[in-house]
Enzyme design. Structure first.
Site, PDB file in Angstrom:
ATOM      1  N   LYS B 116       7.390  44.794  99.993  1.00 50.72           N
ATOM      2  CA  LYS B 116       8.835  45.048 100.111  1.00 50.72           C
ATOM      3  C   LYS B 116       9.143  46.504 100.462  1.00 50.72           C
ATOM      4  O   LYS B 116      10.160  46.790 101.098  1.00 50.72           O
ATOM      5  CB  LYS B 116       9.546  44.678  98.806  1.00 50.72           C
ATOM      6  CG  LYS B 116       9.401  43.208  98.403  1.00 50.72           C
ATOM      7  CD  LYS B 116      10.428  42.319  99.054  1.00 50.72           C
ATOM      8  CE  LYS B 116      10.238  40.854  98.664  1.00 50.72           C
ATOM      9  NZ  LYS B 116      10.988  39.922  99.517  1.00 50.72           N
ATOM     10  N   GLU B 138      20.327  42.373  97.266  1.00 55.76           N
ATOM     11  CA  GLU B 138      20.214  41.213  96.394  1.00 55.76           C
ATOM     12  C   GLU B 138      18.790  41.200  95.849  1.00 55.76           C
ATOM     13  O   GLU B 138      17.883  41.755  96.460  1.00 55.76           O
ATOM     14  CB  GLU B 138      20.467  39.932  97.197  1.00 55.76           C
ATOM     15  CG  GLU B 138      19.262  39.414  98.018  1.00 55.76           C
ATOM     16  CD  GLU B 138      18.818  40.330  99.144  1.00 55.76           C
ATOM     17  OE1 GLU B 138      19.604  41.213  99.540  1.00 55.76           O
ATOM     18  OE2 GLU B 138      17.673  40.195  99.628  1.00 55.76           O
ATOM     19  N   SER B 411       0.513  39.756  99.239  1.00 54.29           N
ATOM     20  CA  SER B 411       1.813  40.424  99.388  1.00 54.29           C
ATOM     21  C   SER B 411       2.226  41.264  98.191  1.00 54.29           C
ATOM     22  O   SER B 411       3.006  42.201  98.329  1.00 54.29           O
ATOM     23  CB  SER B 411       2.893  39.386  99.691  1.00 54.29           C
ATOM     24  OG  SER B 411       2.971  38.432  98.654  1.00 54.29           O
TER      25      SER B 411
END
Ligand SMILES: Cc1ncc(COP(=O)(O)O)c(C=O)c1O
Lengths: 266, 444
Positions: B116, B138, B411
């Site tokens: 991210k 969000e 990830s």
């Protein structure tokens, strides 16, 4: 804006204009709290001074709506509202009043039923057309074709942030009127009408719109009066929904009567 | 198909580059610019936000072509995020995957613990370029919220994170983490009180504050330019991995696996291999309690095209087009939509999308912990479970399995998931404070 004699919304606004006033447009969510009440409430609005009735389809993800309308649409869905019923409601209203009936809907429910099929059934039910808060003309090819085929009104939104170029395009793509969003925000009653509203209406008229109506945040007769001085119509939602919620059809009628006292152009 | 946006495109004169790619099988699939990916994508958005989307598109297009901007991103990636991330061969894990060679792209080692960070650093830089002083985001589990709060702190931006009230309760420590970083977390009580409603609320905020505020969307979904822009900031994953694979093994992998929430880690990884026809690409969606139970988030596997949050894509919805709530043990995959580029890649058959159940993911989670000493995020565990299946299939084709190579996008790391996993594997003594908290579905 295409001026077609078939535009029911335009005809309703023009009738008000001929009487020396702005049109009053009242919003209610379909199926709140049930289908029959929606029909009764819409007729009560029509009998107390509303020129155009706007019925919203309850949707799971209403990004342009504030708390009052969100709560009402959640309630409608809980009470079992399905999209099919919108046509019963429109027919139930149009068979009993001359007021034009527009459907306000987020786009996915229309897409899922099929754009042409939705248009066909709305036309059959006597509806005037659609107000589309999350559909811009850029994505509206199928809707433009279907609304042309069935002679329905296409009410797109314009906002304080709309560029002159987009204003022109959106006005051209619209039929009936253009919906001038008064403020950068979502639905909900506000104490003052933003000064941006007048600029949006002027820009829409400047871009060739014959009819521009102001919505978002309008809740009192005084605000209606202020807007009626420069716009062709005034759209009220949250305040009417709250009245219906708190005092039923009777309170809704009272508020409608009061609001309609502000529509005079004098 | 009367409601296809391609009809819309035809009538409004918008060209679709990716639609051309669809017709020409030799055309590159890389760098798809949007707004459309075949018949997906676009801008199904309120007019009020179009000016902001235009401004963002313009700023992004200019920044992409500006060596100063790309150097800034590269510098932050190197000195702050910790890039390039490692490539690790997982030799003991490979035994569970039919004996093929398995490589892990270690996005878990990035600052804040997942991929991210790539996206938030890029978008925060764009926010500054646009002169915005505030970012909103969000978050579901809190990973993107934490990453956004981190980038905002680094760049001196105000940060507000919308998080479903239910998720706030389950992820109380991630809420604290965001607050430590100076962000304000607003619990969202509307709708289903989860990620999709947090996005709705962020959009409502954005409409009202668009002059000062950038919406830092956390995945490769939403209205144009978000899908192609978020992909751009994650392309570094695939670029690095491709080079590292060539350096380590002298060839490209046979298959690449990633998990799919909105699709950002996957599209960043896949992008490096889209034009390599010999590389099979697999996206693993959350199968929840099983796709037959209805309690899942397998959007591409079981959804239908529709519009949500600004894009046309696959969507979990009922007959009326009302969004259906998704379910997954992994909060980061618990979203009823998916990015439009994935919808397109699914339709043309370039990427295969398959569901992985909660149970399969948790098995793979434990296998990686014990075979490699790496605790993965539960999101990532879906890619691991999928890779085990892909490895076994490759091995079953015959030949020496150690000649076959599977690359997995790791990830994120599982620190945030320790309580969920401990609860799942029943590792907590009944009288521990953690078990007490875990009973309510809280996470540590
Ligand atoms: C570690 C990790 N992987 C994957 C995802 C899923 O998101 P996306 O599909 O955008 O990569 C998340 C989202 O929170 C995540 O935290």
């Amino acid at each position: 804006m295409t001026t077609q004699t078939t535009s029911k919304a335009a005809a309703a606004i023009d009738r008000a204009r001929d009487a020396g006033r702005a049109a009053l447009i009242g919003y209610l969510p379909a199926g709140f709290p049930d289908v029959q009440t929606t029909i009764d409430a819409a007729l009560a609005m029509a009998n107390n001074g509303v020129d155009l009735i706007e019925i919203g389809i309850p949707y799971s993800d209403p990004v342009m709506d504030g708390q009052v309308i969100q709560d009402a649409t959640v309630q409608a869905l809980k009470n079992g509202f399905t999209v099919e019923r919108i046509f019963d409601i429109v027919e139930g209203i149009t068979s009993q009043t001359d007021a034009a009936v527009l459907v306000m809907t987020y786009w996915n429910p229309v897409m899922q039923l099929g754009v042409r099929e939705f248009a066909r059934r709305l036309h059959e039910a006597g509806g005037a057309g659609l107000i589309t808060p999350d559909l811009i003309p850029d994505e509206a090819g199928a809707w433009i074709a279907a609304s042309d085929e069935f002679g329905l009104d296409r009410i797109f939104l314009v906002a304080p942030s709309t560029s002159p170029e987009r204003m022109e395009r959106t006005v051209k793509a619209s039929r009936g009127f253009v919906y001038a969003v008064s403020i950068m925000g979502i639905t909900g009653a506000r104490t003052a009408v933003s000064s941006a509203a007048r600029a949006v209406v002027d820009a829409a008229h400047g871009a060739g719109a014959e009819r521009a109506c102001v919505g978002l945040g309008v809740s009192t007769a005084a605000q209606v009066k202020e807007i009626a001085a420069y716009a062709d119509g005034v759209i009220v939602g949250t305040a009417l929904v709250a009245a219906l919620r708190d005092g039923g059809v009777e309170a809704l009628s009272e508020l409608t009567k009061d609001l309609s006292s502000g529509t005079g152009k004098s | 198909m009367t409601d296809s946006p391609q009809a819309a495109n035809a009538s409004t004169g918008v060209t679709t580059d990716t639609a051309d790619a669809f017709l020409d099988p030799t055309a590159s699939l890389r760098h798809a610019p949007g707004p459309y990916f075949g018949e997906y994508g676009g801008r199904w958005m309120p007019e009020s936000l179009i000016a902001a989307l235009d401004e963002l598109t313009d700023t992004f297009d200019k920044a992409k072509a500006d060596p100063e901007f790309t150097a800034q991103v590269a510098e932050l990636n190197r000195t702050y995020a910790g890039r390039p991330s490692l490539l690790t061969e997982a030799k003991r894990f490979a035994e569970y995957a039919g004996g093929v060679r398995i490589f892990l792209k270690r996005e878990d080692l990035n600052h804040t613990g997942s991929h991210k960070i790539n996206n938030v650093l890029g978008q925060a830089l764009l926010a500054k370029r646009m002169g915005k002083t505030r970012v909103i985001a969000e978050t579901g589990a809190g990973q993107h919220g934490v990453a956004s709060a981190t980038a905002a702190a680094l760049m001196g931006l105000e940060c507000v994170v919308y998080m479903g009230a239910e998720d706030c309760r389950r992820q109380a420590l991630n809420v604290a983490r965001m607050e430590l970083l100076g962000a304000t977390v607003i619990p969202v009580t509307s709708g289903s009180q989860t990620l999709k409603d947090a996005i709705n609320e962020a959009l409502r905020d954005w409409v009202a504050n668009v002059d000062t505020t950038h919406y830092l969307l956390g995945t490769a979904a939403g209205a144009h330019p978000f899908p192609s822009m978020v992909r751009f900031f994650h392309e570094v994953i695939g670029e690095e991995a491709r080079e590292q694979m060539l350096a380590e093994t002298g060839k490209l992998p046979d298959a690449v696996c990633a998990c799919i929430g909105g699709g950002s880690n996957a599209i960043g990884m896949f992008h490096g291999f889209l034009d390599d026809p010999g590389v099979a690409l697999y996206g693993f969606e959350a199968g929840g309690e099983g796709v037959e139970t209805g309690r899942h988030a397998a959007t591409i596997t079981l959804g239908r095209p529709g519009v949500l949050h600004g894009a046309r894509s696959y969507l979990m919805q009922d007959d009326d087009g009302q969004t259906i709530e998704s379910h997954s043990i992994s909060a980061g995959l618990d979203y009823p939509g998916v990015g439009p580029e994935h919808a397109y890649l699914a339709d043309i058959g370039r990427v295969s999308y398959e569901p992985i159940t909660d149970a399969e993911a948790m098995d793979a989670f434990r296998v990686l912990c014990r075979s490699e000493g790496i605790i993965p995020a539960i999101e990532t565990a879906h890619a691991l479970a999928g890779a085990i299946k892909v490895g076994q299939r490759l091995a079953a084709e015959g030949g020496d399995p150690s000649e076959k190579i599977v690359l997995i996008n790791l990830s994120g790391r599982g620190d945030k998931d320790v309580a969920t996993a401990a609860e799942y594997f029943d590792l907590l003594p009944d009288d521990s404070a953690e078990a007490e908290i875990g009973k309510d579905g809280e996470q540590l």
